[in-house]
Design a protein around this motif. Structure first.
Motif, short mmCIF file in Angstrom:
data_model
loop_
_atom_site.label_atom_id
_atom_site.label_comp_id
_atom_site.label_asym_id
_atom_site.label_seq_id
_atom_site.Cartn_x
_atom_site.Cartn_y
_atom_site.Cartn_z
N TYR A 1 0.99 -1.15 -0.04
CA TYR A 1 0.00 -0.11 0.09
C TYR A 1 1.01 1.46 -0.02
O TYR A 1 1.84 1.20 0.54
CB TYR A 1 -0.94 0.16 1.27
N SER A 2 0.22 2.35 -0.33
CA SER A 2 0.97 3.60 -0.64
C SER A 2 0.83 4.22 0.88
O SER A 2 -0.22 3.96 1.68
CB SER A 2 0.48 4.52 -1.51
N THR B 1 -7.64 -2.33 -4.57
CA THR B 1 -8.37 -1.16 -4.75
C THR B 1 -7.17 -0.34 -5.55
O THR B 1 -8.06 0.45 -6.19
CB THR B 1 -8.38 -0.31 -3.60
N ALA B 2 -6.08 -0.47 -5.68
CA ALA B 2 -5.19 0.52 -6.46
C ALA B 2 -5.81 0.60 -8.06
O ALA B 2 -5.46 1.82 -8.63
CB ALA B 2 -3.86 0.10 -6.50
N ASN C 1 -2.71 -5.26 -3.92
CA ASN C 1 -3.57 -4.00 -3.68
C ASN C 1 -4.71 -3.85 -4.64
O ASN C 1 -4.36 -3.28 -5.61
CB ASN C 1 -2.66 -2.76 -3.71
N GLN D 1 -12.63 5.15 1.33
CA GLN D 1 -12.34 6.44 0.97
C GLN D 1 -12.55 6.83 -0.57
O GLN D 1 -13.01 7.95 -0.79
CB GLN D 1 -10.79 6.38 1.14
N ALA D 2 -12.43 5.64 -1.35
CA ALA D 2 -12.59 6.11 -2.98
C ALA D 2 -14.08 6.13 -3.23
O ALA D 2 -14.31 6.99 -3.93
CB ALA D 2 -12.10 5.02 -3.67
N ASP E 1 -8.54 -3.34 3.31
CA ASP E 1 -9.08 -2.83 1.90
C ASP E 1 -10.35 -2.29 1.84
O ASP E 1 -10.48 -1.53 0.78
CB ASP E 1 -8.92 -4.37 0.99
N ILE F 1 -9.83 1.29 2.62
CA ILE F 1 -9.19 1.97 1.79
C ILE F 1 -10.31 2.40 0.42
O ILE F 1 -10.32 3.59 -0.08
CB ILE F 1 -8.11 1.24 1.13
N GLN G 1 -2.67 5.82 1.34
CA GLN G 1 -3.66 4.83 1.33
C GLN G 1 -3.63 4.30 3.20
O GLN G 1 -4.68 4.08 3.83
CB GLN G 1 -3.50 3.53 0.79
#
Length: 260
Positions: free
Chosen positions: A53-54, A76-77, A74, A103-104, A97, A100, A57
């Motif tokens: 993950y970043s 969701t990326a 990842n 958030q999107a 996940d 994350i 994130q």
């Protein structure tokens, strides 16, 4: 891919016990040292999370969510999640996940985490409470028999979980069923590099996402049989034992679409 006297119930039991113990360890350590974030998320846990993950994130997520994470990618990326979309995470574990994804998709969207392990679900609920999220829900159930209605979600994600299932046909059939027409599947998973399959096939290897890794041709064939189209894969990382011996498996990103 089952070997010896293994059967689906034994495999599921071993997987449930393994990840239940992982969740209990995280919970116990966080209770023992509530003011020490490093207690439940050691250097190895953080290094693994940083490789997947970043920092953006992971920012603001509970350390317990990072510590419980056992994914190989990842999902969701690359999912291109949009505000308002409904997302299902198969085998959501401690919820990383899902958080994350939440958030999107924003407040107008919704994320459902599905897991069969009571201890993981308890940990995920605790992490959700810490974040104060209203657009995430955790549901108990098995990925081979998803307790959701038809055409209920726009996106299905999963992170190194489908390889744990002894009945992948059922998993893909259920994912196809709950997706809306035009919906998409974005998963990170483990696949075998050759037809011979993984070099380790004992119960511990199942729980470690190795023994259940299928050869890509077989795995993708199951997706096609379930009805998915536009199936794509990207190999990301070949895995080895601690001694450096090849396991004949690699973590792979898989994308598939449900036709309109």
């Amino acid at each position: 891919m089952m070997t010896g006297n293994s059967n689906p119930d034994q495999i599921k039991g071993a997987v449930r016990d393994h990840y239940g113990a992982r969740a209990r360890r995280v919970i116990e350590l966080s209770v023992l040292a509530p003011d020490d974030a490093s207690a439940c998320c050691g250097p190895a846990d953080m290094e693994r999370a940083l490789n997947i993950y970043s920092e953006g994130q992971m920012s603001g997520l509970p350390t317990e969510a990072l510590a419980a994470s056992a994914g190989c990618g990842n999902p969701t990326a690359l999912a291109g999640l949009q505000p308002g979309e409904r997302v299902l995470d198969l085998g959501s574990g401690g919820g990383i996940d899902c958080f994350i994804a939440a958030q999107a998709v924003g407040d107008s969207g919704y994320v459902i985490g599905l897991d069969m392990t009571p201890d993981m679900l308890a940990l995920a609920q605790s992490n959700k409470a810490k974040l104060g999220l209203e657009n995430v829900e955790f549901v108990k159930g098995e990925i081979e028999d998803i307790p959701l209605p038809d055409s209920h979600v726009n996106v299905v994600i999963s992170n190194c979980v489908i390889c744990l299932s002894p009945d992948k046909d059922a998993v893909f059939g259920e994912a196809f069923r709950v997706l809306t027409p035009g919906g998409r599947l974005h998963v990170s998973d483990m696949l075998a590099l050759t037809q011979e399959g993984p070099t380790k096939t004992d119960s511990d290897a199942w729980s470690a996402c190795v023994a259940g890794a299928e050869y890509e041709e077989i795995y993708l064939g199951r997706l096609e049989n379930a009805g998915f189209i536009d199936i794509e894969t990207t190999e990301s990382n070949t895995h080895y034992t601690e001694e450096g011996r090849p396991l004949n498996v690699a973590s792979v990103k898989v994308v598939a679409i449900k036709p309109n």
